[in-house]
Design a protein around this motif. Structure first.
Motif, PDB file in Angstrom:
ATOM      1  N   MET A  71       8.633   3.996 -72.659  1.00 20.70           N
ATOM      2  CA  MET A  71       7.795   3.170 -73.474  1.00 20.70           C
ATOM      3  C   MET A  71       7.350   1.800 -73.319  1.00 20.70           C
ATOM      4  O   MET A  71       6.300   1.407 -73.190  1.00 20.70           O
ATOM      5  N   VAL A  72       8.137   1.170 -72.530  1.00 25.29           N
ATOM      6  CA  VAL A  72       7.798  -0.337 -72.213  1.00 25.29           C
ATOM      7  C   VAL A  72       7.277  -0.251 -70.996  1.00 25.29           C
ATOM      8  O   VAL A  72       6.155  -0.791 -70.821  1.00 25.29           O
ATOM      9  N   ALA A  73       7.423   0.647 -70.145  1.00 24.91           N
ATOM     10  CA  ALA A  73       6.637   0.847 -68.810  1.00 24.91           C
ATOM     11  C   ALA A  73       5.159   1.108 -69.215  1.00 24.91           C
ATOM     12  O   ALA A  73       4.409   0.792 -68.668  1.00 24.91           O
ATOM     13  N   GLU A  74       5.020   2.177 -70.202  1.00 21.01           N
ATOM     14  CA  GLU A  74       3.789   2.548 -70.609  1.00 21.01           C
ATOM     15  C   GLU A  74       2.812   1.623 -71.058  1.00 21.01           C
ATOM     16  O   GLU A  74       1.743   1.537 -70.754  1.00 21.01           O
ATOM     17  N   ILE A  75       3.374   0.600 -71.749  1.00 25.95           N
ATOM     18  CA  ILE A  75       2.707  -0.630 -72.240  1.00 25.95           C
ATOM     19  C   ILE A  75       2.342  -1.570 -71.344  1.00 25.95           C
ATOM     20  O   ILE A  75       1.333  -2.110 -71.126  1.00 25.95           O
ATOM     21  N   LEU A  76       3.365  -1.952 -70.300  1.00 27.97           N
ATOM     22  CA  LEU A  76       3.045  -2.877 -69.309  1.00 27.97           C
ATOM     23  C   LEU A  76       2.402  -2.442 -67.984  1.00 27.97           C
ATOM     24  O   LEU A  76       1.744  -3.118 -67.360  1.00 27.97           O
ATOM     25  N   SER A  77       2.655  -1.371 -67.765  1.00 26.94           N
ATOM     26  CA  SER A  77       2.106  -0.745 -66.184  1.00 26.94           C
ATOM     27  C   SER A  77       0.564  -0.993 -66.210  1.00 26.94           C
ATOM     28  O   SER A  77       0.189  -1.240 -65.100  1.00 26.94           O
ATOM     29  N   PRO A  78      -0.205  -0.836 -67.019  1.00 25.13           N
ATOM     30  CA  PRO A  78      -1.904  -1.030 -66.853  1.00 25.13           C
ATOM     31  C   PRO A  78      -2.010  -2.614 -66.468  1.00 25.13           C
ATOM     32  O   PRO A  78      -3.026  -2.624 -65.855  1.00 25.13           O
ATOM     33  N   ARG A  79      -0.937  -3.580 -66.791  1.00 25.73           N
ATOM     34  CA  ARG A  79      -1.104  -4.988 -66.512  1.00 25.73           C
ATOM     35  C   ARG A  79      -0.513  -5.474 -65.290  1.00 25.73           C
ATOM     36  O   ARG A  79      -0.894  -6.464 -64.658  1.00 25.73           O
ATOM     37  N   LEU A  80       0.508  -4.924 -64.997  1.00 25.57           N
ATOM     38  CA  LEU A  80       1.696  -5.392 -64.092  1.00 25.57           C
ATOM     39  C   LEU A  80       2.398  -4.275 -63.164  1.00 25.57           C
ATOM     40  O   LEU A  80       2.220  -3.096 -63.553  1.00 25.57           O
ATOM     41  N   ARG A  81       2.452  -4.741 -61.817  1.00 25.31           N
ATOM     42  CA  ARG A  81       3.102  -3.888 -60.936  1.00 25.31           C
ATOM     43  C   ARG A  81       4.589  -3.888 -61.266  1.00 25.31           C
ATOM     44  O   ARG A  81       5.275  -4.993 -61.327  1.00 25.31           O
ATOM     45  N   LEU A  82       5.228  -2.753 -61.666  1.00 25.40           N
ATOM     46  CA  LEU A  82       6.617  -2.730 -62.109  1.00 25.40           C
ATOM     47  C   LEU A  82       7.588  -2.118 -61.102  1.00 25.40           C
ATOM     48  O   LEU A  82       7.085  -1.199 -60.465  1.00 25.40           O
ATOM     49  N   ALA A  83       8.846  -2.808 -60.891  1.00 22.49           N
ATOM     50  CA  ALA A  83       9.910  -1.919 -60.293  1.00 22.49           C
ATOM     51  C   ALA A  83      10.667  -1.406 -61.379  1.00 22.49           C
ATOM     52  O   ALA A  83      11.215  -2.238 -62.116  1.00 22.49           O
ATOM     53  N   HIS A  84      10.552   0.003 -61.466  1.00 26.94           N
ATOM     54  CA  HIS A  84      10.852   0.786 -62.618  1.00 26.94           C
ATOM     55  C   HIS A  84      11.908   1.686 -62.299  1.00 26.94           C
ATOM     56  O   HIS A  84      11.159   2.559 -61.580  1.00 26.94           O
ATOM     57  N   ASN A  85      12.941   2.011 -62.449  1.00 30.09           N
ATOM     58  CA  ASN A  85      13.970   3.211 -62.130  1.00 30.09           C
ATOM     59  C   ASN A  85      13.576   4.233 -63.181  1.00 30.09           C
ATOM     60  O   ASN A  85      14.589   4.820 -64.057  1.00 30.09           O
ATOM     61  N   ARG A  86      12.395   4.863 -63.138  1.00 26.76           N
ATOM     62  CA  ARG A  86      11.939   5.959 -63.629  1.00 26.76           C
ATOM     63  C   ARG A  86      12.845   7.256 -63.510  1.00 26.76           C
ATOM     64  O   ARG A  86      13.006   7.998 -64.543  1.00 26.76           O
ATOM     65  N   ALA A  87      13.570   7.302 -62.321  1.00 26.73           N
ATOM     66  CA  ALA A  87      14.203   8.515 -62.150  1.00 26.73           C
ATOM     67  C   ALA A  87      15.489   8.512 -62.984  1.00 26.73           C
ATOM     68  O   ALA A  87      16.223   9.449 -62.901  1.00 26.73           O
ATOM     69  N   GLY A  88      15.976   7.549 -63.506  1.00 23.08           N
ATOM     70  CA  GLY A  88      17.043   7.273 -64.476  1.00 23.08           C
ATOM     71  C   GLY A  88      18.456   7.013 -63.760  1.00 23.08           C
ATOM     72  O   GLY A  88      19.611   6.940 -64.273  1.00 23.08           O
ATOM     73  N   ALA A  89      18.062   6.632 -62.369  1.00 27.76           N
ATOM     74  CA  ALA A  89      19.162   6.263 -61.641  1.00 27.76           C
ATOM     75  C   ALA A  89      19.686   4.483 -62.266  1.00 27.76           C
ATOM     76  O   ALA A  89      19.045   3.710 -61.882  1.00 27.76           O
ATOM     77  N   ASN A  90      20.396   4.439 -63.143  1.00 28.34           N
ATOM     78  CA  ASN A  90      20.848   3.138 -64.022  1.00 28.34           C
ATOM     79  C   ASN A  90      22.167   2.550 -63.857  1.00 28.34           C
ATOM     80  O   ASN A  90      22.429   2.012 -64.303  1.00 28.34           O
ATOM     81  N   LEU A  91      22.707   2.839 -62.621  1.00 23.54           N
ATOM     82  CA  LEU A  91      23.858   2.119 -62.367  1.00 23.54           C
ATOM     83  C   LEU A  91      23.408   1.117 -61.251  1.00 23.54           C
ATOM     84  O   LEU A  91      22.095   1.217 -60.864  1.00 23.54           O
ATOM     85  N   LEU A  92      24.008   0.185 -60.704  1.00 20.89           N
ATOM     86  CA  LEU A  92      23.530  -1.051 -59.876  1.00 20.89           C
ATOM     87  C   LEU A  92      22.963  -0.346 -58.506  1.00 20.89           C
ATOM     88  O   LEU A  92      22.031  -0.860 -58.195  1.00 20.89           O
ATOM     89  N   SER A  93      23.375   0.760 -57.986  1.00 18.90           N
ATOM     90  CA  SER A  93      22.957   1.349 -56.892  1.00 18.90           C
ATOM     91  C   SER A  93      21.657   1.761 -57.111  1.00 18.90           C
ATOM     92  O   SER A  93      20.694   1.846 -56.294  1.00 18.90           O
ATOM     93  N   GLY A  94      21.230   2.204 -58.340  1.00 17.45           N
ATOM     94  CA  GLY A  94      19.699   2.810 -58.634  1.00 17.45           C
ATOM     95  C   GLY A  94      18.689   1.640 -58.734  1.00 17.45           C
ATOM     96  O   GLY A  94      17.811   1.696 -58.327  1.00 17.45           O
ATOM     97  N   VAL A  95      19.409   0.562 -59.425  1.00 18.23           N
ATOM     98  CA  VAL A  95      18.625  -0.674 -59.585  1.00 18.23           C
ATOM     99  C   VAL A  95      18.189  -1.117 -58.110  1.00 18.23           C
ATOM    100  O   VAL A  95      17.062  -1.528 -57.785  1.00 18.23           O
ATOM    101  N   ALA A  96      19.465  -1.096 -57.241  1.00 20.16           N
ATOM    102  CA  ALA A  96      19.108  -1.831 -56.041  1.00 20.16           C
ATOM    103  C   ALA A  96      18.059  -0.808 -54.986  1.00 20.16           C
ATOM    104  O   ALA A  96      17.164  -1.260 -54.439  1.00 20.16           O
ATOM    105  N   SER A  97      18.152   0.514 -55.264  1.00 20.80           N
ATOM    106  CA  SER A  97      17.099   1.359 -54.716  1.00 20.80           C
ATOM    107  C   SER A  97      15.597   1.314 -55.440  1.00 20.80           C
ATOM    108  O   SER A  97      14.909   1.325 -54.482  1.00 20.80           O
ATOM    109  N   THR A  98      15.761   1.118 -56.476  1.00 15.55           N
ATOM    110  CA  THR A  98      14.406   0.761 -57.323  1.00 15.55           C
ATOM    111  C   THR A  98      13.790  -0.457 -56.558  1.00 15.55           C
ATOM    112  O   THR A  98      12.583  -0.540 -56.267  1.00 15.55           O
ATOM    113  N   LEU A  99      14.648  -1.557 -56.365  1.00 11.14           N
ATOM    114  CA  LEU A  99      14.064  -2.794 -55.788  1.00 11.14           C
ATOM    115  C   LEU A  99      13.502  -2.581 -54.494  1.00 11.14           C
ATOM    116  O   LEU A  99      12.645  -3.130 -54.153  1.00 11.14           O
ATOM    117  N   LEU A 100      14.250  -1.879 -53.839  1.00 11.25           N
ATOM    118  CA  LEU A 100      14.007  -1.632 -52.292  1.00 11.25           C
ATOM    119  C   LEU A 100      12.579  -0.772 -52.017  1.00 11.25           C
ATOM    120  O   LEU A 100      11.893  -1.226 -51.330  1.00 11.25           O
TER     121      LEU A 100
END
Length: 194
Positions: A71-100
């Motif tokens: 929901m937050v991504a839906e609100i923000l994405s029209p205005r900002l470019r997001l690094a968002h772990n949409r796939a649900g990889a929610n451990l540190l490795s998933g955050v790192a992959s999202t940043l990459l």
């Protein structure tokens, strides 16, 4: 102490590993690249997160974190470019992959597993953190609920004083975490039938 691979080389290797993982069908590239990058450069997540011009926002809860982050991504994405772990990889490795995989992102929006929250918060230094709830349905993974709440309490105490904490006041343990924060927003639901 083993030598660290330069960040640019670690990023190239991790991105290539993610592409290879997807091409060979051995994974979606949502965690392995981040694990590899962290092995090559243990401080890579910290440095990549620091590059986000608007910083990061973390969303955590036992239940509802994926929906809240979406929901937050839906609100923000029209205005900002997001690094968002949409796939649900929610451990540190998933955050790192999202940043990459999020070149040109302005803001990091990361759904974070409740046990991983303290480490992810320490590494990405969020400007805001949303805490939804803590339930006992994860005891097989994390032990007592009070243990997880204690880890969250320490993570909140270690946040930058300018960081916002948005917490569910209807969950007593979660609402209590933000009690001593100067920058806090508590939310809950009123029962209109009363």
């Amino acid at each position: 102490m083993r030598p660290r691979v330069p960040l640019v080389a670690g990023i190239a290797a991790a991105r290539a590993a993610g592409t290879l993982s997807r091409l060979t069908g051995s994974g979606g590239g949502t965690t392995f690249p981040g694990k590899l990058l962290s092995k090559l450069d243990p401080d890579a997540v910290d440095r990549l997160a620091a590059r986000l011009p608007l910083g990061s926002v973390l969303v955590s809860a036992t239940n509802g974190k994926t929906t809240t982050a979406a929901m937050v991504a839906e609100i923000l994405s029209p205005r900002l470019r997001l690094a968002h772990n949409r796939a649900g990889a929610n451990l540190l490795s998933g955050v790192a992959s999202t940043l990459l995989s999020s070149r040109g992102a302005e803001l990091g929006l990361f759904e974070v597993d409740e046990a991983a929250l303290p480490e992810v918060a320490r590494r990405v230094r969020p400007r805001a953190i949303s805490l939804g709830n803590l339930f006992r349905d994860q005891l097989d993974r994390y032990g007592e609920l009070e243990h997880v709440a204690g880890r969250w309490r320490r993570a909140v105490a270690d946040l930058d004083p300018a960081a916002w904490v948005v917490a569910n006041a209807d969950d007593p343990q979660v609402g209590d975490l933000a009690r001593d924060r100067g920058r806090r927003l508590l939310f809950g639901l009123d029962d209109a039938r009363r």
